[in-house]
Design an enzyme around this catalytic site. Structure first.
Site, short mmCIF file in Angstrom:
data_model
loop_
_atom_site.label_atom_id
_atom_site.label_comp_id
_atom_site.label_asym_id
_atom_site.label_seq_id
_atom_site.Cartn_x
_atom_site.Cartn_y
_atom_site.Cartn_z
N TYR A 43 0.86 -1.45 0.18
CA TYR A 43 0.33 -0.16 0.08
C TYR A 43 0.41 1.70 -0.14
CZ TYR A 43 -3.59 3.90 1.77
OH TYR A 43 -4.33 4.01 1.74
N LYS A 59 0.82 3.81 -2.89
CA LYS A 59 0.40 5.92 -2.12
C LYS A 59 1.56 6.60 -2.59
CE LYS A 59 -3.67 5.37 -0.99
NZ LYS A 59 -4.45 5.34 -1.87
P1 NAI Z 1 -13.93 2.85 1.36
O1 NAI Z 1 -12.94 1.93 1.28
O2 NAI Z 1 -14.42 3.88 2.58
O3 NAI Z 1 -13.80 3.47 0.47
C1 NAI Z 1 -12.81 2.88 -1.05
C2 NAI Z 1 -13.99 2.58 -2.61
O4 NAI Z 1 -13.23 2.12 -3.66
C3 NAI Z 1 -14.50 1.44 -2.31
O5 NAI Z 1 -15.98 2.14 -1.76
C4 NAI Z 1 -14.90 0.92 -3.37
O6 NAI Z 1 -15.56 -0.55 -3.31
C5 NAI Z 1 -14.16 0.99 -4.16
N1 NAI Z 1 -13.23 0.01 -4.99
C6 NAI Z 1 -12.28 -0.01 -4.36
N2 NAI Z 1 -11.65 -1.45 -5.14
C7 NAI Z 1 -12.07 -0.19 -6.45
C8 NAI Z 1 -12.42 -0.28 -8.06
N3 NAI Z 1 -11.18 -1.63 -7.87
N4 NAI Z 1 -12.86 -0.11 -9.08
C9 NAI Z 1 -13.54 1.03 -8.80
N5 NAI Z 1 -13.63 0.70 -7.32
C10 NAI Z 1 -12.92 0.65 -6.58
O7 NAI Z 1 -11.94 3.18 1.85
P2 NAI Z 1 -12.09 5.20 1.97
O8 NAI Z 1 -11.11 5.10 3.56
O9 NAI Z 1 -12.98 5.85 1.52
O10 NAI Z 1 -10.53 4.99 1.17
C11 NAI Z 1 -10.42 6.11 -0.28
C12 NAI Z 1 -9.13 6.78 -0.47
O11 NAI Z 1 -8.33 7.53 -0.11
C13 NAI Z 1 -8.58 5.06 -1.01
O12 NAI Z 1 -7.21 5.45 -2.37
C14 NAI Z 1 -7.38 5.24 0.57
O13 NAI Z 1 -6.51 4.35 0.53
C15 NAI Z 1 -7.65 6.67 0.54
N6 NAI Z 1 -6.95 6.52 1.83
C16 NAI Z 1 -8.15 6.54 3.25
C17 NAI Z 1 -7.74 6.74 4.44
C18 NAI Z 1 -8.27 7.73 5.50
O14 NAI Z 1 -8.50 7.47 6.54
N7 NAI Z 1 -10.02 6.62 5.11
C19 NAI Z 1 -6.41 7.41 4.92
C20 NAI Z 1 -5.40 7.37 3.79
C21 NAI Z 1 -5.95 7.31 1.77
#
Ligand code: NAI
Length: 301
Positions: free
Chosen positions: A164, A168
């Site tokens: 990851y 990133k």
């Molecule tokens: P989440 O799991 O709630 O949302 C991620 C969304 O991406 C999900 O709805 C999922 O279905 C979708 N997804 C996954 N694989 C996919 C694909 N191949 N094609 C299309 N959609 C896909 O997680 P969150 O926390 O909202 O994450 C959003 C972004 O933020 C991610 O890139 C995560 O790595 C990043 N991030 C989040 C942090 C946090 O504190 N929540 C911290 C640092 C980064």
């Protein structure tokens, strides 16, 4: 008032968590939004139309304009199809928010290659696959805004997240080059390193969780996606109402003129560790030229 009338945005992973918050805010400010979401589990397995559909319904109920797209970002056909949805439904593409993400945490010793591939495919390669077809249109229209979602796990490191973290930081590399290749076409590319309570993090944030709503991150993404944003190539740390900038600094360091004082030796390095690492007088280079501009006067000045 920052608005997005006549602007078309794609938010990948827009069905849940942070992506949902970005999509809702952009739509509430007038953007037509493609809510892309594969709708799978946190580890990237399975798929469902529900999350993207629900966000599109929510936007519609609030008087906004959105369509759902269920392709995976993780292959080039998916990326092309997502941008084609924007072009077919709304006739243009102005904004890409690369947000889709999954987790396959393992220590480096235990990492299995499929877990490396899956994470690189969604986060890093996915951003290439979605952004490139959009970038070609943005170049033609002379305007574009690209945001990638990095992470403090990559910028600073986090135990058990080599796959990851590498993905990133790879996104920061992609963004750094897009800032250069997009500059003369009015395209700006920036990165966020968010902290928010989502299904990905809810078990990890402890007492902070209640304060870290994804809606506290979306305004920064909206700003970076707006015409008002003059910046490109920045990485902003965002969460819980706090907005800061991460940057790469270059220390003044140690210099030994090769012609005047002889070639650098291993002992020179060992004897000058303090100067090499001293943070006094560092610069924040925008480009390789800035780095080399610092060396030129030392060699020729
Ligand atoms: P989440 O799991 O709630 O949302 C991620 C969304 O991406 C999900 O709805 C999922 O279905 C979708 N997804 C996954 N694989 C996919 C694909 N191949 N094609 C299309 N959609 C896909 O997680 P969150 O926390 O909202 O994450 C959003 C972004 O933020 C991610 O890139 C995560 O790595 C990043 N991030 C989040 C942090 C946090 O504190 N929540 C911290 C640092 C980064």
């Amino acid at each position: 008032m920052i608005e997005f009338q006549d602007r078309v945005a794609v938010v990948t992973g827009g069905g849940r968590g942070l992506g949902r918050a970005h999509a809702l805010l952009l739509a509430s400010r007038g953007a037509a939004v493609v809510v892309n979401d594969l709708g799978g589990a946190t580890d990237g397995t399975a798929a469902s139309k529900g999350p993207a559909d629900e966000v599109v319904d929510e936007i519609g109920s609030a008087g906004g304009v959105a369509v759902a797209d269920y392709h995976s970002v993780a292959d080039s056909e998916g990326g092309e199809a997502i941008i084609a949805t924007a072009l077919e439904q709304f006739g243009r593409i102005d904004i890409v928010v690369n947000n889709a993400g999954i987790l396959r945490d393992r220590t480096f010793s235990n990492l299995e290659w499929p877990d490396l591939d899956a994470v690189l495919d969604v986060h890093l390669r996915g951003a290439f696959f979605v952004t490139r077809p959009a970038f070609l249109h943005m170049k033609e229209q002379g305007y574009g805004r690209i945001v990638v979602t990095s992470s403090n796990a990559g910028i600073l490191g986090n135990f058990g997240q080599t796959n990851y973290a590498a993905a990133k930081m790879g996104l920061v590399g992609l963004m750094n080059v897009l800032k250069l290749e997009g500059a003369k076409y009015g395209i700006k590319a920036n990165a966020i390193a968010p902290v928010a309570r989502t299904r990905m993090t809810e078990d990890l944030l402890g007492p902070l969780a209640d304060k870290l709503d994804p809606s506290q991150v979306a305004p920064v993404v909206a700003y970076l996606c707006s015409e008002a944003c003059p910046f490109s190539g920045e990485v902003w740390s965002v969460g819980g109402g706090s907005v800061s900038r991460f940057f790469v600094g270059l220390t003044d360091g140690y210099f030994k003129h090769p012609d005047k004082a002889g070639p650098l030796t291993v002992e020179d390095v060992a004897d000058n560790i303090t100067a090499i690492r001293d943070e006094e007088g560092y610069i924040v280079p925008y480009s390789i030229q800035d780095e080399l501009t610092k060396l030129g006067p030392k060699l020729f000045g």
